[in-house]
Design a protein around this motif. Structure first.
Motif, mmCIF file in Angstrom:
data_model
loop_
_atom_site.group_PDB
_atom_site.id
_atom_site.type_symbol
_atom_site.label_atom_id
_atom_site.label_comp_id
_atom_site.label_asym_id
_atom_site.label_seq_id
_atom_site.Cartn_x
_atom_site.Cartn_y
_atom_site.Cartn_z
ATOM 1 N N ASP A 1 0.837 -1.190 0.000
ATOM 2 C CA ASP A 1 0.000 0.000 0.000
ATOM 3 C C ASP A 1 0.880 1.250 0.000
ATOM 4 N N ILE A 2 0.479 2.276 -0.750
ATOM 5 C CA ILE A 2 1.294 3.487 -0.857
ATOM 6 C C ILE A 2 1.437 4.202 0.483
ATOM 7 N N LYS A 3 0.399 4.169 1.318
ATOM 8 C CA LYS A 3 0.509 4.811 2.634
ATOM 9 C C LYS A 3 1.557 4.116 3.487
ATOM 10 N N ARG A 4 1.572 2.799 3.431
ATOM 11 C CA ARG A 4 2.575 2.037 4.174
ATOM 12 C C ARG A 4 3.972 2.319 3.640
ATOM 13 N N ALA A 5 4.120 2.370 2.307
ATOM 14 C CA ALA A 5 5.417 2.665 1.696
ATOM 15 C C ALA A 5 5.895 4.056 2.094
ATOM 16 N N HIS A 6 4.978 5.014 2.113
ATOM 17 C CA HIS A 6 5.344 6.378 2.496
ATOM 18 C C HIS A 6 5.782 6.428 3.965
ATOM 19 N N TYR A 7 5.063 5.738 4.834
ATOM 20 C CA TYR A 7 5.430 5.692 6.254
ATOM 21 C C TYR A 7 6.848 5.120 6.425
ATOM 22 N N TYR A 8 7.109 4.006 5.759
ATOM 23 C CA TYR A 8 8.428 3.380 5.867
ATOM 24 C C TYR A 8 9.523 4.245 5.247
ATOM 25 N N ALA A 9 9.213 4.913 4.141
ATOM 26 C CA ALA A 9 10.201 5.789 3.517
ATOM 27 C C ALA A 9 10.573 6.937 4.452
ATOM 28 N N GLN A 10 9.588 7.515 5.119
ATOM 29 C CA GLN A 10 9.872 8.597 6.066
ATOM 30 C C GLN A 10 10.699 8.096 7.246
ATOM 31 N N ARG A 11 10.435 6.878 7.662
ATOM 32 C CA ARG A 11 11.236 6.274 8.731
ATOM 33 C C ARG A 11 12.694 6.131 8.299
ATOM 34 N N LEU A 12 12.914 5.696 7.072
ATOM 35 C CA LEU A 12 14.275 5.565 6.534
ATOM 36 C C LEU A 12 14.951 6.925 6.379
ATOM 37 N N VAL A 13 14.181 7.957 6.030
ATOM 38 C CA VAL A 13 14.718 9.312 5.924
ATOM 39 C C VAL A 13 15.166 9.798 7.302
ATOM 40 N N ARG A 14 14.335 9.582 8.331
ATOM 41 C CA ARG A 14 14.702 10.003 9.693
ATOM 42 C C ARG A 14 15.975 9.323 10.184
ATOM 43 N N LEU A 15 16.189 8.087 9.763
ATOM 44 C CA LEU A 15 17.396 7.355 10.155
ATOM 45 C C LEU A 15 18.585 7.672 9.251
ATOM 46 N N GLU A 16 18.366 8.562 8.280
ATOM 47 C CA GLU A 16 19.392 9.014 7.337
ATOM 48 C C GLU A 16 19.929 7.880 6.470
ATOM 49 N N LEU A 17 19.074 6.911 6.166
ATOM 50 C CA LEU A 17 19.429 5.840 5.240
ATOM 51 C C LEU A 17 18.897 6.134 3.839
ATOM 52 N N LEU A 18 17.910 7.021 3.770
ATOM 53 C CA LEU A 18 17.271 7.408 2.521
ATOM 54 C C LEU A 18 17.296 8.927 2.422
ATOM 55 N N LEU A 19 17.640 9.430 1.258
ATOM 56 C CA LEU A 19 17.752 10.878 1.050
ATOM 57 C C LEU A 19 16.814 11.330 -0.053
ATOM 58 N N GLN A 20 16.203 12.496 0.125
ATOM 59 C CA GLN A 20 15.414 13.073 -0.961
ATOM 60 C C GLN A 20 16.400 13.702 -1.938
ATOM 61 N N THR A 21 16.325 13.282 -3.199
ATOM 62 C CA THR A 21 17.302 13.747 -4.186
ATOM 63 C C THR A 21 16.723 14.686 -5.226
ATOM 64 N N GLY A 22 15.407 14.827 -5.267
ATOM 65 C CA GLY A 22 14.819 15.719 -6.261
ATOM 66 C C GLY A 22 13.307 15.648 -6.234
ATOM 67 N N GLU A 23 12.724 16.319 -7.215
ATOM 68 C CA GLU A 23 11.267 16.349 -7.348
ATOM 69 C C GLU A 23 10.894 16.340 -8.813
ATOM 70 N N GLN A 24 9.768 15.711 -9.112
ATOM 71 C CA GLN A 24 9.184 15.783 -10.449
ATOM 72 C C GLN A 24 8.006 16.732 -10.354
ATOM 73 N N THR A 25 8.017 17.758 -11.179
ATOM 74 C CA THR A 25 6.912 18.700 -11.135
ATOM 75 C C THR A 25 5.701 18.128 -11.863
ATOM 76 N N ARG A 26 4.549 18.502 -11.375
ATOM 77 C CA ARG A 26 3.272 18.111 -11.952
ATOM 78 C C ARG A 26 2.241 19.070 -11.395
ATOM 79 N N PRO A 27 1.049 19.109 -11.951
ATOM 80 C CA PRO A 27 0.008 19.943 -11.350
ATOM 81 C C PRO A 27 -0.263 19.469 -9.928
ATOM 82 N N GLY A 28 -0.370 20.400 -9.021
ATOM 83 C CA GLY A 28 -0.558 20.039 -7.620
ATOM 84 C C GLY A 28 0.789 19.875 -6.937
ATOM 85 N N ARG A 29 0.845 18.941 -6.037
ATOM 86 C CA ARG A 29 2.065 18.690 -5.289
ATOM 87 C C ARG A 29 3.096 17.955 -6.144
#
Length: 96
Positions: free
Chosen positions: A41-69
């Motif tokens: 589930d995407i909500k579960r994946a997002h939760y786990y991704a944020q957990r990995l970001v907090r532990l500094e194992l995963l980094l945000q490297t960029g963004e894809q623009t689109r209408p909205g967020r």
């Protein structure tokens, strides 16, 4: 990458979190792509991704623009990980 934090080392005992992190080690990808590829589930994946970001194992490297967020892209901090014995959780690697 050497894992020197016991909390970060515990991530590697969970097969799903380990797969998610390693999936991001190939190239920058979105959480939606990860959820689809791993069949979760995407909500579960997002939760786990944020957990990995907090532990500094995963980094945000960029963004894809689109209408909205924009869609955030993430990449694992390393392509391989080494967990020293002194920070490894009890019993970690016993099955190996």
């Amino acid at each position: 990458m050497v894992i020197d934090d016991a909390n970060a080392a515990r991530i590697f005992t969970d097969p799903l979190l380990r797969r998610l992190l390693m999936w991001f080690s190939v190239s920058p990808r979105s959480v939606g792509e990860a959820a689809a590829a791993l069949g979760i589930d995407i909500k579960r994946a997002h939760y786990y991704a944020q957990r990995l970001v907090r532990l500094e194992l995963l980094l945000q490297t960029g963004e894809q623009t689109r209408p909205g967020r924009p869609i955030r892209l993430y990449r694992a901090k390393g392509t391989s990980f080494f967990i020293p014995f002194d920070v490894a959780p009890s019993g970690f690697g016993d099955q190996l």
